[in-house]
Scaffold this motif. Structure first.
Motif, PDB file in Angstrom:
ATOM      1  N   THR A  13     -36.450  30.926 -13.093  1.00 48.18           N
ATOM      2  CA  THR A  13     -36.031  32.324 -13.115  1.00 48.18           C
ATOM      3  C   THR A  13     -36.942  33.166 -14.007  1.00 48.18           C
ATOM      4  N   ASP A  14     -37.253  32.661 -15.182  1.00 48.54           N
ATOM      5  CA  ASP A  14     -38.144  33.398 -16.084  1.00 48.54           C
ATOM      6  C   ASP A  14     -39.537  33.556 -15.486  1.00 48.54           C
TER       7      ASP A  14
ATOM      8  N   THR B 217     -33.292  19.890 -17.439  1.00 44.75           N
ATOM      9  CA  THR B 217     -32.134  20.606 -17.975  1.00 44.75           C
ATOM     10  C   THR B 217     -32.391  22.103 -18.117  1.00 44.75           C
ATOM     11  N   SER B 218     -33.646  22.488 -18.128  1.00 48.20           N
ATOM     12  CA  SER B 218     -33.993  23.898 -18.271  1.00 48.20           C
ATOM     13  C   SER B 218     -34.599  24.478 -16.998  1.00 48.20           C
ATOM     14  N   ALA B 219     -34.525  23.736 -15.903  1.00 48.66           N
ATOM     15  CA  ALA B 219     -35.203  24.128 -14.665  1.00 48.66           C
ATOM     16  C   ALA B 219     -34.818  25.526 -14.196  1.00 48.66           C
ATOM     17  N   SER B 220     -33.558  25.824 -14.186  1.00 53.27           N
ATOM     18  CA  SER B 220     -33.108  27.132 -13.706  1.00 53.27           C
ATOM     19  C   SER B 220     -33.715  28.261 -14.536  1.00 53.27           C
ATOM     20  N   CYS B 221     -33.701  28.094 -15.844  1.00 49.86           N
ATOM     21  CA  CYS B 221     -34.278  29.116 -16.729  1.00 49.86           C
ATOM     22  C   CYS B 221     -35.787  29.218 -16.551  1.00 49.86           C
TER      23      CYS B 221
ATOM     24  N   TYR C 192     -38.748  41.582  -1.887  1.00 48.24           N
ATOM     25  CA  TYR C 192     -37.766  42.602  -1.533  1.00 48.24           C
ATOM     26  C   TYR C 192     -36.756  41.981  -0.581  1.00 48.24           C
ATOM     27  N   SER C 193     -35.563  42.095  -0.879  1.00 50.43           N
ATOM     28  CA  SER C 193     -34.381  41.602  -0.179  1.00 50.43           C
ATOM     29  C   SER C 193     -33.956  40.293  -0.826  1.00 50.43           C
ATOM     30  N   ASN C 194     -32.668  40.086  -0.758  1.00 48.76           N
ATOM     31  CA  ASN C 194     -32.108  38.873  -1.371  1.00 48.76           C
ATOM     32  C   ASN C 194     -32.662  37.608  -0.728  1.00 48.76           C
ATOM     33  N   ARG C 195     -32.903  37.639   0.549  1.00 46.90           N
ATOM     34  CA  ARG C 195     -33.412  36.458   1.262  1.00 46.90           C
ATOM     35  C   ARG C 195     -34.793  36.069   0.756  1.00 46.90           C
ATOM     36  N   ARG C 196     -35.670  37.039   0.614  1.00 46.35           N
ATOM     37  CA  ARG C 196     -37.028  36.737   0.138  1.00 46.35           C
ATOM     38  C   ARG C 196     -37.025  36.320  -1.328  1.00 46.35           C
TER      39      ARG C 196
ATOM     40  N   ARG D  99     -36.465  29.437  -4.673  1.00 46.66           N
ATOM     41  CA  ARG D  99     -36.408  28.084  -4.105  1.00 46.66           C
ATOM     42  C   ARG D  99     -37.769  27.396  -4.173  1.00 46.66           C
ATOM     43  N   ASP D 100     -38.823  28.125  -3.812  1.00 49.03           N
ATOM     44  CA  ASP D 100     -40.166  27.554  -3.856  1.00 49.03           C
ATOM     45  C   ASP D 100     -40.561  27.181  -5.283  1.00 49.03           C
ATOM     46  N   GLY D 101     -40.222  28.039  -6.235  1.00 52.96           N
ATOM     47  CA  GLY D 101     -40.510  27.733  -7.634  1.00 52.96           C
ATOM     48  C   GLY D 101     -39.771  26.491  -8.091  1.00 52.96           C
ATOM     49  N   GLU D 102     -38.528  26.360  -7.667  1.00 54.17           N
ATOM     50  CA  GLU D 102     -37.733  25.184  -8.036  1.00 54.17           C
ATOM     51  C   GLU D 102     -38.319  23.914  -7.420  1.00 54.17           C
TER      52      GLU D 102
END
Length: 187
Positions: free
Chosen positions: A53-54, A46-50, A74-78, A84-87
């Motif tokens: 991101t943090d 339930t807190s995965a996104s936070c 650097y850049s939105n893609r990277r 994504r990798d962290g998730e």
């Protein structure tokens, strides 16, 4: 991936014996702690996104060059690839925690990850740092699932609808060990 039950059956089969004694005691403990395990996974999910991101933000704060031109975020893609990798790492740690076994983490997430990062020029030290921050966040969330909201509880406590009572430090330690496996694997 082997869960606790499959692992016990495989071990007994390999030795040509029935499941018994300490194996049954271990499985009884696993079942008895089931609600805590489910609540710990729920706290992470339930807190995965936070958490992700943090963790990435913390890694970048410690190394602002990552967002400079030519940096790996650097850049939105990277940046999206980093998140994504962290998730993905967090998801597989949650799977391992649910099963009580790190083989899913090894087989599905970490197999070849270091080599992939090397081929792409991704600094593994930065990723390892993000994983360390994720570990601290996830452990804090798991320790907050024990249902005992004593004097240290604050008004900021989120009620996850947990059912577990008692100490969750063993599960927090187990989750921490899975994050350590990730850090070791990519370093």
């Amino acid at each position: 991936m082997l869960d606790a039950f499959s692992r016990a059956a495989t071990a007994a089969d390999a030795s040509g014996s029935f499941i018994g004694g300490t194996q049954i005691a271990t499985l009884k403990t696993f079942v008895a702690e089931g609600n805590k395990r489910l609540d710990a996974v729920k706290a992470i999910s339930t807190s995965a996104s936070c958490i992700v991101t943090d963790s990435v933000a913390g890694m970048i704060c410690e190394n602002p060059g990552l967002t400079s031109p030519g940096g790996n975020c650097y850049s939105n893609r990277r940046m999206a690839a980093c998140l994504r990798d962290g998730e993905i790492v967090l998801r597989y740690v949650a799977y391992a925690l649910l099963a009580g076994d790190s083989s899913v983490l090894q087989d599905r997430c970490l197999n070849g990850l270091k080599e992939t990062y090397a081929a792409l020029g991704v600094p593994t030290g930065s990723m390892a740092r993000a994983v360390a921050i994720m570990k601290a966040c996830a452990v804090a969330h798991i320790n907050g699932t024990n249902g005992d909201r004593g004097p240290q509880a604050t008004n900021n406590t989120i009620n996850l609808g947990t059912t577990a009572k008692g100490d969750c430090s063993a599960l927090a330690s187990e989750a921490a060990s899975y994050f350590d496996v990730v850090s070791t694997s990519i370093s």
